[in-house]
Design a protein around this motif. Sequence first.
Motif, PDB file in Angstrom:
ATOM      1  N   GLN A   1       0.968  -1.308  -0.012  1.00 42.99           N
ATOM      2  CA  GLN A   1      -0.051  -0.064   0.051  1.00 42.99           C
ATOM      3  C   GLN A   1       0.931   1.071  -0.014  1.00 42.99           C
ATOM      4  N   VAL A   2       0.689   2.151  -0.998  1.00 39.94           N
ATOM      5  CA  VAL A   2       1.322   3.341  -1.047  1.00 39.94           C
ATOM      6  C   VAL A   2       0.767   4.411   0.170  1.00 39.94           C
ATOM      7  N   GLN A   3       1.836   4.975   0.570  1.00 42.10           N
ATOM      8  CA  GLN A   3       1.429   5.963   1.528  1.00 42.10           C
ATOM      9  C   GLN A   3       2.675   7.175   1.418  1.00 42.10           C
ATOM     10  N   LEU A   4       2.093   8.442   1.228  1.00 41.43           N
ATOM     11  CA  LEU A   4       2.976   9.611   1.603  1.00 41.43           C
ATOM     12  C   LEU A   4       2.448  10.278   2.742  1.00 41.43           C
ATOM     13  N   VAL A   5       3.545  10.656   3.619  1.00 37.40           N
ATOM     14  CA  VAL A   5       3.186  11.330   4.815  1.00 37.40           C
ATOM     15  C   VAL A   5       4.143  12.683   4.967  1.00 37.40           C
ATOM     16  N   GLU A   6       3.332  13.738   5.170  1.00 39.18           N
ATOM     17  CA  GLU A   6       4.285  15.153   5.252  1.00 39.18           C
ATOM     18  C   GLU A   6       4.368  15.354   6.705  1.00 39.18           C
ATOM     19  N   SER A   7       5.425  15.981   7.103  1.00 37.93           N
ATOM     20  CA  SER A   7       5.611  16.479   8.489  1.00 37.93           C
ATOM     21  C   SER A   7       6.604  17.458   8.538  1.00 37.93           C
ATOM     22  N   GLY A   9       5.523  20.693   9.486  1.00 39.29           N
ATOM     23  CA  GLY A   9       4.715  22.119   9.569  1.00 39.29           C
ATOM     24  C   GLY A   9       4.482  22.498  10.738  1.00 39.29           C
ATOM     25  N   GLY A  10       3.915  23.934  11.026  1.00 45.33           N
ATOM     26  CA  GLY A  10       3.796  24.357  12.336  1.00 45.33           C
ATOM     27  C   GLY A  10       3.637  25.766  12.067  1.00 45.33           C
ATOM     28  N   LEU A  11       3.673  26.599  13.208  1.00 45.83           N
ATOM     29  CA  LEU A  11       3.766  28.063  13.313  1.00 45.83           C
ATOM     30  C   LEU A  11       5.136  28.734  13.410  1.00 45.83           C
ATOM     31  N   VAL A  12       5.275  29.791  12.511  1.00 50.65           N
ATOM     32  CA  VAL A  12       6.571  30.252  12.487  1.00 50.65           C
ATOM     33  C   VAL A  12       6.277  31.739  12.163  1.00 50.65           C
ATOM     34  N   GLN A  13       7.199  32.762  12.758  1.00 46.19           N
ATOM     35  CA  GLN A  13       7.053  34.159  12.602  1.00 46.19           C
ATOM     36  C   GLN A  13       7.471  34.531  11.073  1.00 46.19           C
ATOM     37  N   PRO A  14       6.965  35.625  10.577  1.00 49.30           N
ATOM     38  CA  PRO A  14       7.552  36.032   9.331  1.00 49.30           C
ATOM     39  C   PRO A  14       8.965  36.181   9.352  1.00 49.30           C
ATOM     40  N   GLY A  15       9.575  35.829   8.259  1.00 52.07           N
ATOM     41  CA  GLY A  15      11.093  35.798   8.164  1.00 52.07           C
ATOM     42  C   GLY A  15      11.843  34.404   8.579  1.00 52.07           C
ATOM     43  N   GLY A  16      10.945  33.775   9.335  1.00 56.37           N
ATOM     44  CA  GLY A  16      11.541  32.550   9.841  1.00 56.37           C
ATOM     45  C   GLY A  16      11.749  31.234   8.930  1.00 56.37           C
ATOM     46  N   SER A  17      11.894  30.210   9.239  1.00 55.98           N
ATOM     47  CA  SER A  17      12.193  28.937   8.469  1.00 55.98           C
ATOM     48  C   SER A  17      11.452  27.747   8.812  1.00 55.98           C
ATOM     49  N   LEU A  18      10.984  27.057   7.764  1.00 55.80           N
ATOM     50  CA  LEU A  18      10.595  25.746   8.159  1.00 55.80           C
ATOM     51  C   LEU A  18      11.015  24.538   7.181  1.00 55.80           C
ATOM     52  N   ARG A  19      11.159  23.401   7.473  1.00 57.61           N
ATOM     53  CA  ARG A  19      11.494  22.418   6.629  1.00 57.61           C
ATOM     54  C   ARG A  19      10.335  20.973   6.777  1.00 57.61           C
ATOM     55  N   LEU A  20       9.907  21.089   5.713  1.00 53.72           N
ATOM     56  CA  LEU A  20       8.783  20.030   5.431  1.00 53.72           C
ATOM     57  C   LEU A  20       9.494  18.632   4.830  1.00 53.72           C
ATOM     58  N   SER A  21       9.083  17.655   5.235  1.00 53.02           N
ATOM     59  CA  SER A  21       9.526  16.355   4.648  1.00 53.02           C
ATOM     60  C   SER A  21       8.382  15.399   4.340  1.00 53.02           C
ATOM     61  N   CYS A  22       8.679  14.839   3.109  1.00 56.67           N
ATOM     62  CA  CYS A  22       7.629  13.877   2.442  1.00 56.67           C
ATOM     63  C   CYS A  22       8.137  12.590   2.592  1.00 56.67           C
ATOM     64  N   THR A  23       7.642  11.629   3.460  1.00 56.49           N
ATOM     65  CA  THR A  23       8.138  10.277   3.590  1.00 56.49           C
ATOM     66  C   THR A  23       7.217   9.366   2.843  1.00 56.49           C
ATOM     67  N   ALA A  24       7.637   8.576   2.141  1.00 54.90           N
ATOM     68  CA  ALA A  24       7.021   7.467   1.277  1.00 54.90           C
ATOM     69  C   ALA A  24       7.117   6.028   1.785  1.00 54.90           C
ATOM     70  N   SER A  25       6.078   5.321   1.790  1.00 56.57           N
ATOM     71  CA  SER A  25       6.122   4.075   1.897  1.00 56.57           C
ATOM     72  C   SER A  25       5.482   3.111   0.641  1.00 56.57           C
TER      73      SER A  25
END
Length: 122
Positions: A1-7, A9-25
């Motif tokens: 079974q194919v599954q994609l999971v994102e991780s 995300g969140g709350l960040v102030q303007p000018g800040g950074s986030l790193r999203l990840s997409c993990t597959a199985s």
Amino acid sequence: QVQLVESGGGLVQPGGSLRLSCTASGLSLDDYAVGWFRQVPGKERERVSCVSSGDGSPDYTDSVKGRFTISRDKAKNTVDLQMNSLKPEDTAVYYCAAGRVPTTTPLAYNYWGQGTQVTVSS
């Protein structure tokens, strides 16, 4: 079974950074074009970035060029989206998707994750 999971995300102030990840199985992301899309209520889903299969060439929508970077980790079977200099207008639910063609059209992607919320606010 194919599954994609994102991780990542969140709350960040303007000018800040986030790193999203997409993990597959159930599939190898290296065999697919992988896109990151975002959607806000009342608007169409927008492709933010994509990395093609094969040569792995990236593509970005104009509003994120120079701020976002997409990358593959073949060993982990993930595709990440590094987001810097975030703006309030980047607020959305972000989805990753895998398809055969690196198109901007959501319908062309075969597999989707459930989405992760990104909120940019002070």
